[in-house]
Design an enzyme around this catalytic site. Structure first.
Site, PDB file in Angstrom:
ATOM      1  N   PHE A  87       0.810  -1.207   0.156  1.00 30.13           N
ATOM      2  CA  PHE A  87      -0.026   0.069  -0.153  1.00 30.13           C
ATOM      3  C   PHE A  87       0.915   1.079   0.076  1.00 30.13           C
ATOM      4  O   PHE A  87       1.028   2.112  -0.951  1.00 30.13           O
ATOM      5  CB  PHE A  87      -0.983   0.093   1.199  1.00 30.13           C
ATOM      6  CG  PHE A  87      -1.606   1.035   1.826  1.00 30.13           C
ATOM      7  CD1 PHE A  87      -2.248   2.012   0.974  1.00 30.13           C
ATOM      8  CD2 PHE A  87      -1.356   1.384   3.109  1.00 30.13           C
ATOM      9  CE1 PHE A  87      -2.556   3.433   1.461  1.00 30.13           C
ATOM     10  CE2 PHE A  87      -1.828   3.025   3.551  1.00 30.13           C
ATOM     11  CZ  PHE A  87      -2.406   3.429   2.754  1.00 30.13           C
TER      12      PHE A  87
ATOM     13  N   ASP B 232       9.724  -7.349  -3.829  1.00 28.24           N
ATOM     14  CA  ASP B 232       8.762  -7.424  -2.784  1.00 28.24           C
ATOM     15  C   ASP B 232       8.492  -8.941  -3.141  1.00 28.24           C
ATOM     16  O   ASP B 232       8.749  -9.578  -4.042  1.00 28.24           O
ATOM     17  CB  ASP B 232       7.438  -6.843  -3.230  1.00 28.24           C
ATOM     18  CG  ASP B 232       6.282  -6.771  -2.259  1.00 28.24           C
ATOM     19  OD1 ASP B 232       6.064  -7.762  -1.875  1.00 28.24           O
ATOM     20  OD2 ASP B 232       6.076  -5.555  -1.766  1.00 28.24           O
TER      21      ASP B 232
ATOM     22  N   GLY C 103       1.307  -7.469  -0.138  1.00 27.86           N
ATOM     23  CA  GLY C 103       1.376  -6.706  -1.376  1.00 27.86           C
ATOM     24  C   GLY C 103       0.628  -7.544  -2.623  1.00 27.86           C
ATOM     25  O   GLY C 103       0.285  -8.422  -2.387  1.00 27.86           O
TER      26      GLY C 103
ATOM     27  N   ARG D 150      27.282  -1.879   1.790  1.00 30.77           N
ATOM     28  CA  ARG D 150      28.388  -2.086   0.706  1.00 30.77           C
ATOM     29  C   ARG D 150      28.175  -1.066  -0.449  1.00 30.77           C
ATOM     30  O   ARG D 150      28.982  -0.797  -1.060  1.00 30.77           O
ATOM     31  CB  ARG D 150      27.825  -3.638   0.292  1.00 30.77           C
ATOM     32  CG  ARG D 150      28.196  -4.728   1.028  1.00 30.77           C
ATOM     33  CD  ARG D 150      28.382  -6.033   0.433  1.00 30.77           C
ATOM     34  NE  ARG D 150      27.123  -6.219  -0.171  1.00 30.77           N
ATOM     35  CZ  ARG D 150      26.009  -7.081   0.568  1.00 30.77           C
ATOM     36  NH1 ARG D 150      26.223  -7.422   1.771  1.00 30.77           N
ATOM     37  NH2 ARG D 150      24.826  -7.302   0.186  1.00 30.77           N
TER      38      ARG D 150
ATOM     39  N   TYR E 280       5.457  -8.247  15.660  1.00 25.11           N
ATOM     40  CA  TYR E 280       5.551  -6.819  14.865  1.00 25.11           C
ATOM     41  C   TYR E 280       6.057  -5.719  15.846  1.00 25.11           C
ATOM     42  O   TYR E 280       7.020  -5.323  15.240  1.00 25.11           O
ATOM     43  CB  TYR E 280       4.125  -6.405  14.519  1.00 25.11           C
ATOM     44  CG  TYR E 280       4.048  -5.243  13.558  1.00 25.11           C
ATOM     45  CD1 TYR E 280       4.457  -5.338  12.304  1.00 25.11           C
ATOM     46  CD2 TYR E 280       3.419  -4.086  14.214  1.00 25.11           C
ATOM     47  CE1 TYR E 280       4.449  -4.272  11.557  1.00 25.11           C
ATOM     48  CE2 TYR E 280       3.422  -2.881  13.397  1.00 25.11           C
ATOM     49  CZ  TYR E 280       3.820  -2.998  11.973  1.00 25.11           C
ATOM     50  OH  TYR E 280       3.611  -2.036  11.110  1.00 25.11           O
TER      51      TYR E 280
ATOM     52  N   LYS F 123       9.909  -4.392  15.369  1.00 22.45           N
ATOM     53  CA  LYS F 123      10.323  -3.109  14.784  1.00 22.45           C
ATOM     54  C   LYS F 123      11.122  -2.527  15.811  1.00 22.45           C
ATOM     55  O   LYS F 123      11.936  -1.766  15.107  1.00 22.45           O
ATOM     56  CB  LYS F 123       8.850  -2.398  14.465  1.00 22.45           C
ATOM     57  CG  LYS F 123       7.909  -2.688  13.255  1.00 22.45           C
ATOM     58  CD  LYS F 123       8.467  -2.323  12.089  1.00 22.45           C
ATOM     59  CE  LYS F 123       7.735  -2.588  10.786  1.00 22.45           C
ATOM     60  NZ  LYS F 123       8.168  -2.056   9.651  1.00 22.45           N
TER      61      LYS F 123
ATOM     62  N   ARG G 201      -7.530  -3.318   8.757  1.00 17.61           N
ATOM     63  CA  ARG G 201      -7.413  -2.159   9.475  1.00 17.61           C
ATOM     64  C   ARG G 201      -8.718  -1.304   9.701  1.00 17.61           C
ATOM     65  O   ARG G 201      -9.679  -1.652   8.868  1.00 17.61           O
ATOM     66  CB  ARG G 201      -6.552  -1.420   8.824  1.00 17.61           C
ATOM     67  CG  ARG G 201      -5.003  -2.028   8.523  1.00 17.61           C
ATOM     68  CD  ARG G 201      -4.158  -0.975   7.825  1.00 17.61           C
ATOM     69  NE  ARG G 201      -3.261  -1.998   6.924  1.00 17.61           N
ATOM     70  CZ  ARG G 201      -2.268  -1.433   6.439  1.00 17.61           C
ATOM     71  NH1 ARG G 201      -1.543  -0.442   6.811  1.00 17.61           N
ATOM     72  NH2 ARG G 201      -1.565  -2.107   5.506  1.00 17.61           N
TER      73      ARG G 201
HETATM   74  N1  LIG Z   1       0.120   1.528   6.742  1.00 12.63           N
HETATM   75  C1  LIG Z   1       0.222   2.091   8.176  1.00 12.63           C
HETATM   76  O1  LIG Z   1      -0.950   2.652   8.934  1.00 12.63           O
HETATM   77  C2  LIG Z   1       1.523   1.916   8.610  1.00 12.63           C
HETATM   78  C3  LIG Z   1       1.746   2.288  10.020  1.00 12.63           C
HETATM   79  C4  LIG Z   1       2.964   1.909  10.846  1.00 12.63           C
HETATM   80  C5  LIG Z   1       4.048   1.350   9.907  1.00 12.63           C
HETATM   81  N2  LIG Z   1       3.793   1.194   8.522  1.00 12.63           N
HETATM   82  C6  LIG Z   1       4.859   0.438   8.253  1.00 12.63           C
HETATM   83  O2  LIG Z   1       5.022   0.789   6.737  1.00 12.63           O
HETATM   84  C7  LIG Z   1       5.325  -0.378   5.816  1.00 12.63           C
HETATM   85  C8  LIG Z   1       4.491  -0.347   4.619  1.00 12.63           C
HETATM   86  O3  LIG Z   1       3.139  -0.859   5.287  1.00 12.63           O
HETATM   87  P1  LIG Z   1       1.742  -1.114   4.389  1.00 12.63           P
HETATM   88  O4  LIG Z   1       0.978  -0.316   5.127  1.00 12.63           O
HETATM   89  O5  LIG Z   1       2.238  -0.396   2.883  1.00 12.63           O
HETATM   90  O6  LIG Z   1       1.858  -2.616   4.397  1.00 12.63           O
HETATM   91  P2  LIG Z   1       1.793  -3.427   2.995  1.00 12.63           P
HETATM   92  O7  LIG Z   1       1.353  -4.748   3.769  1.00 12.63           O
HETATM   93  O8  LIG Z   1       0.771  -2.967   2.162  1.00 12.63           O
HETATM   94  O9  LIG Z   1       3.041  -3.469   2.504  1.00 12.63           O
HETATM   95  C9  LIG Z   1       3.914  -4.243   2.939  1.00 12.63           C
HETATM   96  C10 LIG Z   1       4.792  -4.732   1.748  1.00 12.63           C
HETATM   97  O10 LIG Z   1       6.241  -5.496   2.234  1.00 12.63           O
HETATM   98  C11 LIG Z   1       5.938  -6.906   1.531  1.00 12.63           C
HETATM   99  N3  LIG Z   1       6.828  -7.846   2.389  1.00 12.63           N
HETATM  100  C12 LIG Z   1       6.376  -7.984   3.585  1.00 12.63           C
HETATM  101  N4  LIG Z   1       7.240  -8.940   4.144  1.00 12.63           N
HETATM  102  C13 LIG Z   1       8.205  -8.970   3.379  1.00 12.63           C
HETATM  103  C14 LIG Z   1       9.418  -9.697   3.101  1.00 12.63           C
HETATM  104  N5  LIG Z   1       9.770 -10.535   3.975  1.00 12.63           N
HETATM  105  N6  LIG Z   1      10.155  -9.617   1.854  1.00 12.63           N
HETATM  106  C15 LIG Z   1       9.843  -8.788   0.887  1.00 12.63           C
HETATM  107  N7  LIG Z   1       8.625  -8.326   0.758  1.00 12.63           N
HETATM  108  C16 LIG Z   1       7.595  -8.227   1.912  1.00 12.63           C
HETATM  109  C17 LIG Z   1       4.290  -7.132   1.431  1.00 12.63           C
HETATM  110  O11 LIG Z   1       4.381  -8.147   0.102  1.00 12.63           O
HETATM  111  C18 LIG Z   1       4.045  -5.763   0.909  1.00 12.63           C
HETATM  112  O12 LIG Z   1       3.932  -5.697  -0.331  1.00 12.63           O
HETATM  113  C19 LIG Z   1       5.546  -1.567   6.750  1.00 12.63           C
HETATM  114  O13 LIG Z   1       6.915  -1.775   7.078  1.00 12.63           O
HETATM  115  C20 LIG Z   1       4.653  -0.992   8.015  1.00 12.63           C
HETATM  116  O14 LIG Z   1       5.173  -1.693   9.187  1.00 12.63           O
HETATM  117  C21 LIG Z   1       2.484   1.171   8.033  1.00 12.63           C
END
Ligand SMILES: NC(=O)c1ccc[n+]([C@@H]2O[C@H](COP(=O)([O-])OP(=O)(O)OC[C@H]3O[C@@H](n4cnc5c(N)ncnc54)[C@H](O)[C@@H]3O)[C@@H](O)[C@H]2O)c1
Length: 346
Positions: A21, A41, A46, A116, A155, A159, A196
């Site tokens: 997202f 990814d 995603g 690197r 989580y 983090k 969510r």
């Molecule tokens: N959206 C929010 O409200 C929010 C709030 C706090 C933190 N975050 C952080 O922002 C980042 C993005 O969040 P988002 O809402 O877009 O979530 P999301 O789930 O839509 O995006 C996360 C992406 O990471 C990919 N992914 C997950 N684990 C992976 C791995 N081991 N290897 C490769 N790809 C991997 C998923 O396929 C996905 O495309 C995350 O790290 C999340 O913790 C988001």
């Protein structure tokens, strides 16, 4: 052998989690300003749909890979954004060990890559590092109230450990690492069933189903529209000098879940009423960022009011839900989410 493909105009930037997202909006913004973007990814949460329009972009490349297994890329990188991690409770709890390993082993791999390549590094951390906060609003120097053994720990603690890795690499002079503590963010391309609160309520209203409110609905959250967050992430990555401290990014407007439900009902009229369910374990009661540091160091603050952002998001969900095939493609959670798992955190 690394290929030097430095872009004349822009930088070469790896976005881990770029098909998610937030990540897909970040890819859009970096391409729009002239950078070359390598999106890594695994699609665990995603979707290729999020980056489908970029497929034939001359400065965009997609690598399907889990960051826990990523050793090297064959181009020289200027910057790495690490957004790879499942972000909603049902998704990160579906495979908690993988979530923790993504935060620790995956972030470690990307930091080694940054070292690197002498690339700057930005870690997408979270307001969840504050847990169920005792201090309000949350400033970056608050150390949080987190359970290290609860169902959210994979989580929250993952983090926190990722932040530790970033600051250790920074202190030892290995990586120019930066940490954004992101508060609840919403907007187009959220998954309709990601669990969510904004996607839950909007989707339920659009489908004419009762809105689910957990607990009393008096718990609060602050909601940031995705374009504001992306602007903040880019500002933090590019600011000079490195703040050398975590920076909260979020919208300080604070709403109860009941207020949010009323806004949704006013925007998407539905005959359905709200139904109440018990609050999930460890669900935080209050969330609001203190964004003084971001304002001072990045000259950043959110611009999009909740009413406007909700309207964009409602329109997007209405269109996405109309296309059943697209919806099914987006629903790539490892196992189905039961309604009892849905919580208001993110
Ligand atoms: N959206 C929010 O409200 C929010 C709030 C706090 C933190 N975050 C952080 O922002 C980042 C993005 O969040 P988002 O809402 O877009 O979530 P999301 O789930 O839509 O995006 C996360 C992406 O990471 C990919 N992914 C997950 N684990 C992976 C791995 N081991 N290897 C490769 N790809 C991997 C998923 O396929 C996905 O495309 C995350 O790290 C999340 O913790 C988001």
């Amino acid at each position: 052998m690394l290929q030097r493909t430095r872009n004349e105009k822009g930088k070469t930037i790896l976005v881990a989690g770029g098909a998610g997202f937030v990540g897909s909006h970040l890819c859009d913004a970096l391409l729009a300003r002239g950078d070359r973007v390598i999106c890594v990814d695994s699609y665990i949460t995603g979707s290729k749909d999020n980056v489908r329009p970029l497929r034939n972009h001359p400065r965009f490349r997609l690598i399907e890979k889990d960051i826990c297994d990523l050793a090297e890329v064959d181009e020289t990188l200027d910057q790495i954004y690490n957004l790879a991690c499942a972000a909603s409770p049902p998704q990160y709890q579906a495979d908690p060990v993988h979530t923790m390993m993504t935060c620790v082993a995956g972030t470690g791999n990307l930091l080694s890559l940054a070292e690197r390549h002498a690339a700057s590094f930005l870690q997408a951390s979270t307001s969840e590092v504050y847990g169920d906060p005792i201090e309000h609003p949350q400033r970056e120097d608050y150390r949080g109230n987190v359970s290290c053994i609860g169902p959210r720990a994979c989580y929250d603690e993952g983090k926190r450990a990722a932040e530790t890795l970033c600051f250790d690499m920074l202190r030892t002079g290995k990586v120019d690492a930066r940490v954004a503590r992101i508060f609840n963010t919403y907007g187009p391309r959220m998954q309709p069933n990601d669990g969510r609160i904004i996607s839950n309520l909007l989707v339920q209203a659009i489908q004419g189903r009762p809105l689910t409110i957990y607990g009393t609905g008096k718990q609060t959250r602050s909601f940031c529209f995705v374009s504001d967050l992306v602007a903040g992430l880019i500002a933090l990555m590019d600011v000079d000098p490195n703040p050398e401290a975590p920076v909260n990014l979020g919208n300080p407007g604070e709403f109860t879940i009941n207020e949010l439900a009323e806004m949704v009902l006013a925007m998407v009229p539905t005959a359905s009423k709200a139904v109440r369910k018990p609050l999930p374990q460890d669900d935080p009661q209050r969330r609001r960022p203190d964004i003084s540091r971001a304002k001072e160091l990045l000259k950043w603050e959110p611009k999009v009011p909740l009413s406007e952002g909700l309207r964009h998001t409602a329109d997007w969900f209405t269109a996405a839900l109309g296309d059943g095939k697209a919806l099914r493609r987006r629903s790539r959670v490892r196992r189905p989410i039961s309604s009892s798992e849905i919580s208001v955190g993110a």
